[in-house]
Design an enzyme around this catalytic site. Structure first.
Site, PDB file in Angstrom:
ATOM      1  N   LYS A  88      23.418 -27.490  67.748  1.00 49.22           N
ATOM      2  CA  LYS A  88      23.223 -28.117  69.052  1.00 49.22           C
ATOM      3  C   LYS A  88      23.785 -29.539  69.053  1.00 49.22           C
ATOM      4  O   LYS A  88      23.349 -30.395  68.271  1.00 49.22           O
ATOM      5  CB  LYS A  88      21.735 -28.130  69.420  1.00 49.22           C
ATOM      6  CG  LYS A  88      21.070 -26.764  69.343  1.00 49.22           C
ATOM      7  CD  LYS A  88      21.757 -25.750  70.239  1.00 49.22           C
ATOM      8  CE  LYS A  88      21.052 -24.397  70.181  1.00 49.22           C
ATOM      9  NZ  LYS A  88      21.706 -23.394  71.034  1.00 49.22           N
TER      10      LYS A  88
ATOM     11  N   ASP B  93      27.163 -25.931  70.312  1.00 47.66           N
ATOM     12  CA  ASP B  93      26.588 -25.670  71.632  1.00 47.66           C
ATOM     13  C   ASP B  93      26.137 -26.974  72.266  1.00 47.66           C
ATOM     14  O   ASP B  93      25.196 -27.618  71.806  1.00 47.66           O
ATOM     15  CB  ASP B  93      25.404 -24.704  71.475  1.00 47.66           C
ATOM     16  CG  ASP B  93      24.800 -24.287  72.800  1.00 47.66           C
ATOM     17  OD1 ASP B  93      25.307 -24.720  73.856  1.00 47.66           O
ATOM     18  OD2 ASP B  93      23.830 -23.505  72.784  1.00 47.66           O
TER      19      ASP B  93
ATOM     20  N   LYS C  40      21.068 -13.634  77.860  1.00 46.98           N
ATOM     21  CA  LYS C  40      19.643 -13.818  77.601  1.00 46.98           C
ATOM     22  C   LYS C  40      18.842 -13.020  78.627  1.00 46.98           C
ATOM     23  O   LYS C  40      19.017 -13.187  79.832  1.00 46.98           O
ATOM     24  CB  LYS C  40      19.281 -15.304  77.657  1.00 46.98           C
ATOM     25  CG  LYS C  40      19.832 -16.096  76.475  1.00 46.98           C
ATOM     26  CD  LYS C  40      19.378 -17.540  76.537  1.00 46.98           C
ATOM     27  CE  LYS C  40      19.671 -18.288  75.234  1.00 46.98           C
ATOM     28  NZ  LYS C  40      21.129 -18.419  74.971  1.00 46.98           N
TER      29      LYS C  40
ATOM     30  N   ASP D 164      26.906 -19.512  78.712  1.00 44.48           N
ATOM     31  CA  ASP D 164      25.509 -19.121  78.538  1.00 44.48           C
ATOM     32  C   ASP D 164      24.708 -19.483  79.785  1.00 44.48           C
ATOM     33  O   ASP D 164      24.503 -18.666  80.679  1.00 44.48           O
ATOM     34  CB  ASP D 164      24.951 -19.807  77.296  1.00 44.48           C
ATOM     35  CG  ASP D 164      23.543 -19.355  76.926  1.00 44.48           C
ATOM     36  OD1 ASP D 164      23.014 -18.457  77.595  1.00 44.48           O
ATOM     37  OD2 ASP D 164      22.974 -19.903  75.967  1.00 44.48           O
TER      38      ASP D 164
ATOM     39  N   GLU E  10      30.122 -23.635  72.915  1.00 43.34           N
ATOM     40  CA  GLU E  10      29.264 -22.959  73.896  1.00 43.34           C
ATOM     41  C   GLU E  10      28.832 -23.903  75.006  1.00 43.34           C
ATOM     42  O   GLU E  10      28.407 -25.035  74.745  1.00 43.34           O
ATOM     43  CB  GLU E  10      28.033 -22.381  73.196  1.00 43.34           C
ATOM     44  CG  GLU E  10      27.121 -21.588  74.115  1.00 43.34           C
ATOM     45  CD  GLU E  10      26.094 -20.771  73.358  1.00 43.34           C
ATOM     46  OE1 GLU E  10      25.154 -20.267  74.018  1.00 43.34           O
ATOM     47  OE2 GLU E  10      26.211 -20.628  72.126  1.00 43.34           O
TER      48      GLU E  10
END
Length: 367
Positions: A165, A193, A265, A241, A218
């Site tokens: 992250k 991400d 998700k 995402d 991402e």
């Protein structure tokens, strides 16, 4: 068969370690999960879960799940849980939008359908295509040294794909990325991400400074249009995402050739029924997927893994088990994780037994 009662439970999931993402803008120490048990007039029941990752990650929050379920419950009583399309139409008419609210009900109805047919849910979602699934670790935003240590620990635990992250800004993120790339174990795969934290110019600057064209980036920016701008000026594979909330978003991303991978998700799109449609469209378009859920316990993780198990291997990049980040056991059975690999057996439905010891008294009963 008719739905006769919905029992709703609230469960706190304290994280084993504080978790930061989006460049450190968003911090979490615990998750608030909602578990739904859907009961029928034939004695069958199903279990579902919806767990937003806090209230600031997506347009979803735990109190909204339970308020939305109170709106939906009167419309669901008397419906046939085996008719998944009709169940979703009822929910969409009664409460437009709010897909995260509907996820637990949809999941529970798939569980009922599997128990009724004496088949695992993955058999109903297309049939088993995999014997096991590769899981990715999730490395929270921290100092470069700490993120490297977390990556090495995840490798020691058996994980070979790592979602790191970032999103603090060009200099800080390049420092993290360079350290992580220098210290990764040969053969491990890295995703960086940003969780929507970058402006397009920042994303382009960082990505073009990274010369490893096998790493994935991402959700660099907030919107699909901003991500498309980045796509036009960079080379690395791009994962979308948070900006994929439903079928129309996916269609637009495919028409623009924006993404090479989709983070699918379950709770973000409204449950297994709608996620299955997005999964099938990605297969038609030749797009890989990370199939997982937003957050939750063994229940949410297991439901996502059933969809992943029924997906051809070449279209899967990795999955993620949210329950790795906490120690609360809400159900027994379901996925079995060993050294970064998830497996599912062929127990009917989701294959779960609710762990009543982890649940307090139901916060609501609708009948």
């Amino acid at each position: 068969m008719k739905i006769t009662r919905l029992r709703i439970y609230q469960v706190d999931l304290p994280l084993d370690k504080p978790y930061a993402l989006s460049g450190g803008r968003l911090h979490y120490s615990a998750l608030d999960s909602t578990i739904v048990v859907v009961e029928t007039d034939q004695g069958l029941f199903g279990i579902g879960e919806s767990c937003p990752w806090g209230a600031s990650y997506l347009p979803a929050f735990a109190l909204g799940v339970r308020a939305g379920l109170a709106e939906l419950a009167p419309h669901l009583l008397g419906c046939n849980p085996l008719n998944l399309n009709a169940i979703n139409q009822v929910m969409d008419r009664a409460l437009p939008g709010h897909p995260y609210v509907k996820t637990a009900v949809d999941m529970a109805c798939w569980d009922i359908l599997g128990r009724y047919c004496n088949l695992p849910v993955h058999a109903l979602l297309g049939g088993r295509m995999n014997t096991e699934l590769t899981l990715q670790s999730s490395i929270p935003t921290a100092t470069p040294r700490q993120m490297v240590a977390d990556m090495h620990q995840a490798h020691a635990d058996g994980y070979r794909t790592h979602s790191c992250k970032i999103g603090s800004g060009v200099s800080a993120d390049l420092s993290r990325i360079q350290n992580l790339l220098a210290e990764r174990v040969r053969g491990d795969h890295l995703t960086f991400d940003a969780n929507r934290a970058w402006l397009p110019a920042q994303a382009v600057a960082v990505m073009n400074a990274v010369k490893d064209y096998e790493v994935h980036f991402e959700q660099p920016c907030e919107t699909l249009e901003q991500c498309q701008h980045v796509r036009n000026l960079t080379r690395q594979p791009l994962i979308l995402d948070e900006c994929i909330h439903g079928a129309n978003d996916l269609y637009r991303a495919c028409a623009l050739n924006t993404a090479q991978v989709i983070g699918l998700k379950i709770a973000r799109v409204g449950g297994l029924t709608k996620a299955r449609h997005l999964r099938d469209y990605c297969i038609e378009q030749g797009i890989q997927m990370n199939i997982e859920d937003v957050g939750g316990s063994q229940i949410a993780d297991t439901a996502a893994m059933h969809l992943a198990m029924a997906t051809p291997h070449q279209y899967l990049r990795a999955s993620w088990n949210a329950c790795r980040h906490h120690s609360v056991v809400t159900a027994l059975g379901g996925i079995h994780v060993t050294r970064g690999i998830a497996r599912l057996d062929d127990t009917p439905g989701l294959g779960l037994t609710l762990c009543q010891a982890a649940l307090s008294e139901a916060v609501a009963i609708h009948e």
